[in-house]
Design a protein around this motif. Structure first.
Motif, PDB file in Angstrom:
ATOM      1  N   ARG A  36       0.844  -1.198   0.000  1.00 52.20           N
ATOM      2  CA  ARG A  36       0.000   0.000   0.000  1.00 52.20           C
ATOM      3  C   ARG A  36       0.872   1.237   0.000  1.00 52.20           C
ATOM      4  NH1 ARG A  36      -3.869  -0.711   4.772  1.00 52.20           N
ATOM      5  NH2 ARG A  36      -4.359  -2.868   4.443  1.00 52.20           N
ATOM      6  N   ILE A  37       0.321   2.307  -0.543  1.00 56.75           N
ATOM      7  CA  ILE A  37       1.025   3.589  -0.549  1.00 56.75           C
ATOM      8  C   ILE A  37       0.157   4.586   0.196  1.00 56.75           C
ATOM      9  CG2 ILE A  37       1.892   5.437  -2.012  1.00 56.75           C
ATOM     10  CD1 ILE A  37       2.437   3.321  -4.147  1.00 56.75           C
ATOM     11  N   PRO A  38       0.680   5.311   1.162  1.00 50.61           N
ATOM     12  CA  PRO A  38       2.051   5.250   1.662  1.00 50.61           C
ATOM     13  C   PRO A  38       2.258   4.022   2.549  1.00 50.61           C
ATOM     14  CG  PRO A  38       0.818   6.793   3.006  1.00 50.61           C
ATOM     15  CD  PRO A  38      -0.108   6.320   1.914  1.00 50.61           C
ATOM     16  N   LYS A  39       3.497   3.598   2.634  1.00 56.77           N
ATOM     17  CA  LYS A  39       3.885   2.476   3.484  1.00 56.77           C
ATOM     18  C   LYS A  39       3.740   2.910   4.931  1.00 56.77           C
ATOM     19  CE  LYS A  39       6.320  -1.345   4.266  1.00 56.77           C
ATOM     20  NZ  LYS A  39       5.759  -2.624   3.978  1.00 56.77           N
ATOM     21  N   THR A  40       3.024   2.115   5.743  1.00 53.72           N
ATOM     22  CA  THR A  40       2.847   2.439   7.154  1.00 53.72           C
ATOM     23  C   THR A  40       3.039   1.198   8.008  1.00 53.72           C
ATOM     24  OG1 THR A  40       0.465   2.019   7.124  1.00 53.72           O
ATOM     25  CG2 THR A  40       1.178   4.279   6.684  1.00 53.72           C
ATOM     26  N   PHE A  41       3.365   1.433   9.268  1.00 54.42           N
ATOM     27  CA  PHE A  41       3.370   0.398  10.298  1.00 54.42           C
ATOM     28  C   PHE A  41       2.582   0.936  11.474  1.00 54.42           C
ATOM     29  CE2 PHE A  41       6.994  -1.113   7.936  1.00 54.42           C
ATOM     30  CZ  PHE A  41       6.899  -2.490   8.052  1.00 54.42           C
ATOM     31  N   SER A  42       1.573   0.189  11.914  1.00 58.98           N
ATOM     32  CA  SER A  42       0.795   0.557  13.094  1.00 58.98           C
ATOM     33  C   SER A  42       1.246  -0.302  14.254  1.00 58.98           C
ATOM     34  CB  SER A  42      -0.694   0.311  12.857  1.00 58.98           C
ATOM     35  OG  SER A  42      -1.190   1.190  11.893  1.00 58.98           O
ATOM     36  N   ASN A  49      -5.896  -0.921  20.149  1.00 52.92           N
ATOM     37  CA  ASN A  49      -5.799   0.536  20.015  1.00 52.92           C
ATOM     38  C   ASN A  49      -4.428   0.920  19.456  1.00 52.92           C
ATOM     39  OD1 ASN A  49      -8.362   0.958  21.371  1.00 52.92           O
ATOM     40  ND2 ASN A  49      -7.262   0.357  23.221  1.00 52.92           N
ATOM     41  N   GLU A  50      -4.408   1.817  18.479  1.00 53.42           N
ATOM     42  CA  GLU A  50      -3.143   2.251  17.894  1.00 53.42           C
ATOM     43  C   GLU A  50      -2.426   3.189  18.856  1.00 53.42           C
ATOM     44  OE1 GLU A  50      -2.358   3.181  13.492  1.00 53.42           O
ATOM     45  OE2 GLU A  50      -2.653   5.153  14.432  1.00 53.42           O
ATOM     46  N   VAL A  51      -1.186   2.833  19.203  1.00 60.81           N
ATOM     47  CA  VAL A  51      -0.385   3.676  20.092  1.00 60.81           C
ATOM     48  C   VAL A  51       0.701   4.425  19.323  1.00 60.81           C
ATOM     49  CG1 VAL A  51      -0.841   2.329  22.173  1.00 60.81           C
ATOM     50  CG2 VAL A  51       1.132   1.767  20.767  1.00 60.81           C
ATOM     51  N   ALA A  52       1.054   3.920  18.127  1.00 60.64           N
ATOM     52  CA  ALA A  52       2.070   4.588  17.312  1.00 60.64           C
ATOM     53  C   ALA A  52       1.849   4.253  15.844  1.00 60.64           C
ATOM     54  CB  ALA A  52       3.468   4.177  17.743  1.00 60.64           C
ATOM     55  N   LEU A  53       2.295   5.173  14.985  1.00 58.32           N
ATOM     56  CA  LEU A  53       2.173   4.992  13.542  1.00 58.32           C
ATOM     57  C   LEU A  53       3.454   5.475  12.882  1.00 58.32           C
ATOM     58  CD1 LEU A  53       0.347   4.341  11.043  1.00 58.32           C
ATOM     59  CD2 LEU A  53      -0.293   6.760  11.083  1.00 58.32           C
ATOM     60  N   ILE A  54       4.001   4.651  11.987  1.00 57.09           N
ATOM     61  CA  ILE A  54       5.195   5.001  11.227  1.00 57.09           C
ATOM     62  C   ILE A  54       4.764   5.103   9.766  1.00 57.09           C
ATOM     63  CG2 ILE A  54       7.504   4.250  10.529  1.00 57.09           C
ATOM     64  CD1 ILE A  54       7.031   2.478  13.312  1.00 57.09           C
ATOM     65  N   THR A  55       5.063   6.232   9.126  1.00 56.15           N
ATOM     66  CA  THR A  55       4.643   6.462   7.746  1.00 56.15           C
ATOM     67  C   THR A  55       5.846   6.865   6.908  1.00 56.15           C
ATOM     68  OG1 THR A  55       2.515   7.285   8.562  1.00 56.15           O
ATOM     69  CG2 THR A  55       3.065   7.772   6.269  1.00 56.15           C
ATOM     70  N   LYS A  56       5.997   6.216   5.752  1.00 56.93           N
ATOM     71  CA  LYS A  56       7.053   6.600   4.819  1.00 56.93           C
ATOM     72  C   LYS A  56       6.501   7.684   3.902  1.00 56.93           C
ATOM     73  CE  LYS A  56      10.224   4.933   1.324  1.00 56.93           C
ATOM     74  NZ  LYS A  56      10.681   3.809   0.524  1.00 56.93           N
ATOM     75  N   SER A  60       9.498  11.849  -2.146  1.00 59.40           N
ATOM     76  CA  SER A  60      10.663  12.436  -1.514  1.00 59.40           C
ATOM     77  C   SER A  60      11.895  11.991  -2.288  1.00 59.40           C
ATOM     78  CB  SER A  60      10.743  11.967  -0.060  1.00 59.40           C
ATOM     79  OG  SER A  60      11.871  12.493   0.572  1.00 59.40           O
ATOM     80  N   PHE A  61      12.821  12.929  -2.530  1.00 61.97           N
ATOM     81  CA  PHE A  61      14.052  12.592  -3.242  1.00 61.97           C
ATOM     82  C   PHE A  61      14.822  11.510  -2.489  1.00 61.97           C
ATOM     83  CE2 PHE A  61      18.633  13.538  -3.966  1.00 61.97           C
ATOM     84  CZ  PHE A  61      18.684  13.101  -5.281  1.00 61.97           C
ATOM     85  N   LEU A  62      14.899  11.636  -1.177  1.00 60.37           N
ATOM     86  CA  LEU A  62      15.538  10.642  -0.322  1.00 60.37           C
ATOM     87  C   LEU A  62      14.495  10.110   0.654  1.00 60.37           C
ATOM     88  CD1 LEU A  62      18.832  12.587   0.414  1.00 60.37           C
ATOM     89  CD2 LEU A  62      18.569  10.628  -1.095  1.00 60.37           C
ATOM     90  N   PRO A  63      14.582   8.815   1.027  1.00 65.22           N
ATOM     91  CA  PRO A  63      13.580   8.237   1.922  1.00 65.22           C
ATOM     92  C   PRO A  63      13.447   9.011   3.239  1.00 65.22           C
ATOM     93  CG  PRO A  63      15.008   6.535   1.051  1.00 65.22           C
ATOM     94  CD  PRO A  63      15.598   7.845   0.627  1.00 65.22           C
ATOM     95  N   LYS A  64      12.190   9.172   3.674  1.00 61.20           N
ATOM     96  CA  LYS A  64      11.903   9.885   4.907  1.00 61.20           C
ATOM     97  C   LYS A  64      10.734   9.192   5.607  1.00 61.20           C
ATOM     98  CE  LYS A  64      11.386  14.635   6.487  1.00 61.20           C
ATOM     99  NZ  LYS A  64      11.369  16.037   6.059  1.00 61.20           N
ATOM    100  N   PHE A  65      10.870   8.977   6.908  1.00 64.45           N
ATOM    101  CA  PHE A  65       9.854   8.308   7.700  1.00 64.45           C
ATOM    102  C   PHE A  65       9.420   9.209   8.855  1.00 64.45           C
ATOM    103  CE2 PHE A  65      12.264   5.110   5.580  1.00 64.45           C
ATOM    104  CZ  PHE A  65      11.368   4.102   5.274  1.00 64.45           C
ATOM    105  N   PHE A  66       8.109   9.256   9.092  1.00 66.31           N
ATOM    106  CA  PHE A  66       7.556  10.033  10.198  1.00 66.31           C
ATOM    107  C   PHE A  66       7.044   9.063  11.257  1.00 66.31           C
ATOM    108  CE2 PHE A  66       6.805  12.441   6.292  1.00 66.31           C
ATOM    109  CZ  PHE A  66       7.490  13.604   6.591  1.00 66.31           C
ATOM    110  N   VAL A  67       7.340   9.347  12.518  1.00 65.12           N
ATOM    111  CA  VAL A  67       6.880   8.505  13.629  1.00 65.12           C
ATOM    112  C   VAL A  67       5.934   9.323  14.496  1.00 65.12           C
ATOM    113  CG1 VAL A  67       7.576   7.157  15.639  1.00 65.12           C
ATOM    114  CG2 VAL A  67       9.035   7.189  13.611  1.00 65.12           C
TER     115      VAL A  67
END
Length: 164
Positions: A36-42, A49-56, A60-67
């Motif tokens: 899936r796009i965007p790539k995520t980890f819950s 219950n979701e306590v954290a989410l990681i999203t690519k 982006s020219f270079l890979p970037k992940f948000f937590v």
């Protein structure tokens, strides 16, 4: 202090794995967004219950992940532009990672104090990490950092293998 263990299955297409405590009870469930796009980890608690989410970041020219933890962004992991060895930076207001985080042997610091320690378990089938949480209020953030860094490494390995 709390000791947690993360073990990923080698041949898991669903990108699901668990975080266990010392008694081998499930403490968190991690679910990736396979294909899936965007790539995520819950990261979910035992109640779902979701306590954290990681999203690519998608474009982006270079890979970037948000937590994100509890709905607020706590840190960003960004690949830096280099010609030789891959290098990533971690940006956060009060969280810092010190040590060799590329080899998964590092400390998580908050305002200069160690709040967690992570080490890779060697000679195991699949990726396994030992996570020592010294400040339990930051437990979800520490788990999210481990999962995010592991995701960055997996994406880098996939990109390297597809280019060769």
């Amino acid at each position: 202090m709390k000791q947690l263990y993360i073990k990923q299955k080698v041949f898991s297409l669903s990108e699901k794995f668990t975080v266990k405590n010392e008694q081998e009870q499930d403490v968190y469930y991690v679910e990736g967004s396979f294909m899936r796009i965007p790539k995520t980890f819950s990261i979910l608690d035992p109640g779902g219950n979701e306590v954290a989410l990681i999203t690519k970041k998608v474009f982006s020219f270079l890979p970037k992940f948000f937590v994100e933890v509890d709905g607020r962004e706590v840190l960003t992991i960004q690949k830096e532009f280099t010609f030789m060895k891959d290098r990533y930076s971690i940006e956060s207001a009060d969280i810092e990672v010190q040590g060799n985080w590329w080899d998964m042997d590092f400390q998580v610091m908050q305002r200069g104090a160690v709040v967690g320690e992570v080490s890779k378990e060697w000679f195991t089938w699949g990726d396994s990490y030992s996570v020592q949480v010294l400040n339990e209020e930051l437990e979800a953030i520490i788990i999210a950092i481990v999962v995010a860094i592991d995701c960055v490494k997996a994406d880098n390995a996939a990109a390297s293998s597809s280019s060769s």
